[in-house]
Design an enzyme around this catalytic site. Structure first.
Site, mmCIF file in Angstrom:
data_model
loop_
_atom_site.group_PDB
_atom_site.id
_atom_site.type_symbol
_atom_site.label_atom_id
_atom_site.label_comp_id
_atom_site.label_asym_id
_atom_site.label_seq_id
_atom_site.Cartn_x
_atom_site.Cartn_y
_atom_site.Cartn_z
ATOM 1 N N HIS A 18 -8.637 -1.632 6.352
ATOM 2 C CA HIS A 18 -8.553 -3.062 6.212
ATOM 3 C C HIS A 18 -9.701 -3.914 5.445
ATOM 4 O O HIS A 18 -9.674 -3.311 5.069
ATOM 5 C CB HIS A 18 -9.426 -2.805 7.448
ATOM 6 C CG HIS A 18 -9.626 -4.076 8.650
ATOM 7 N ND1 HIS A 18 -8.808 -4.501 9.492
ATOM 8 C CD2 HIS A 18 -10.665 -5.074 8.118
ATOM 9 C CE1 HIS A 18 -9.122 -5.438 9.456
ATOM 10 N NE2 HIS A 18 -10.217 -6.228 9.098
ATOM 11 N N ILE A 36 -2.877 2.627 18.146
ATOM 12 C CA ILE A 36 -2.816 4.239 18.189
ATOM 13 C C ILE A 36 -3.087 4.510 19.477
ATOM 14 O O ILE A 36 -4.516 4.283 19.484
ATOM 15 C CB ILE A 36 -3.405 5.399 16.744
ATOM 16 C CG1 ILE A 36 -2.779 4.893 15.709
ATOM 17 C CG2 ILE A 36 -2.496 6.730 17.108
ATOM 18 C CD1 ILE A 36 -1.495 4.630 15.143
ATOM 19 N N ASN A 56 0.510 -1.074 -0.267
ATOM 20 C CA ASN A 56 0.198 0.119 0.008
ATOM 21 C C ASN A 56 0.766 0.590 -0.216
ATOM 22 O O ASN A 56 0.675 2.416 -1.007
ATOM 23 C CB ASN A 56 -0.870 0.097 0.941
ATOM 24 C CG ASN A 56 -1.896 -0.625 0.923
ATOM 25 O OD1 ASN A 56 -3.255 -0.537 -0.306
ATOM 26 N ND2 ASN A 56 -2.044 -1.588 1.296
#
Ligand code: GRF
Length: 191
Positions: free
Chosen positions: A111, A95, A16
């Site tokens: 996702h 996070i 990605n």
């Protein structure tokens, strides 16, 4: 005009990251890749970033006592590189509040399922095992939960009949590589 600056966070292969890099090169995504952050010193995404001239910040979480401690050092780097948006791409950590408070609605994740179905690890394997006919890709804002933030975009993928998990993975990845750069571009334009 200064371009929007992105930091990509990744722990693994970085396909990605590459898709985002290529979209920028092709002019489809008007942004700068300002920083690659990785928590895995041996991740192959780091070589890709170095080869393509993206500054890197690599850290080892074990060397810090708390998440807040290592996120503070990440934050310093983000400020140094004037990062506007954080793009998670296979970053295998939740996070924490340090980064969430510093970048409200400026952190997104991709996702490989149609959330809220199949959150967490090996979403493609989970969908394959469950025998669903349709799964897909979700891009969402990040909150403190595991794949729980507000959904920004989704695209469905049909599970290939009598295909393998690897076939499904290929299809999902090719959707991810098209969808992520285009959604990032839309968000930048809206901001
Ligand atoms: C992608 O499937 C993404 O959806 C998930 O982690 C994977 C990262 O792959 N969050 P890569 O490192 O970008 O190839």
């Amino acid at each position: 005009m200064t371009k929007t600056k992105l930091a990509v966070f990744a722990s693994g292969t970085g396909s990605n990251y590459m898709a985002i890099y290529q979209a920028i090169q092709q002019g489809d995504l008007q942004a700068d890749l300002a920083l690659l952050v990785s928590d895995q010193p041996r991740a192959t995404v780091i070589d890709k970033a170095k080869r393509h001239g993206t500054p890197t910040y690599i850290f080892e979480p074990d060397q810090y006592q708390t998440k807040a401690a290592f996120e503070l050092t990440i934050l310093e780097q983000l400020h140094l590189h004037k990062v506007d948006w954080i793009v998670l791409a296979g970053y295998m950590r939740l996070i924490g509040s340090t980064l969430l408070q510093a970048y409200p609605r400026r952190i997104m994740n991709i996702h490989p399922s149609l959330l809220p179905a199949f959150p967490g690890l090996d979403a493609i394997g989970q969908a394959f095992k469950a025998g669903v006919k349709i799964t897909g890709v979700t891009i969402h804002y990040v909150d403190e939960g595991m794949d729980t933030g507000e959904i920004i975009a989704q695209e469905a993928v049909s599970v290939p009949k009598s295909g393998s998990k690897q076939d499904l993975q290929k299809q999902i990845q090719s959707v991810e590589h098209r969808l992520y750069p285009s959604v990032i571009q839309q968000l930048i334009l809206q901001a």
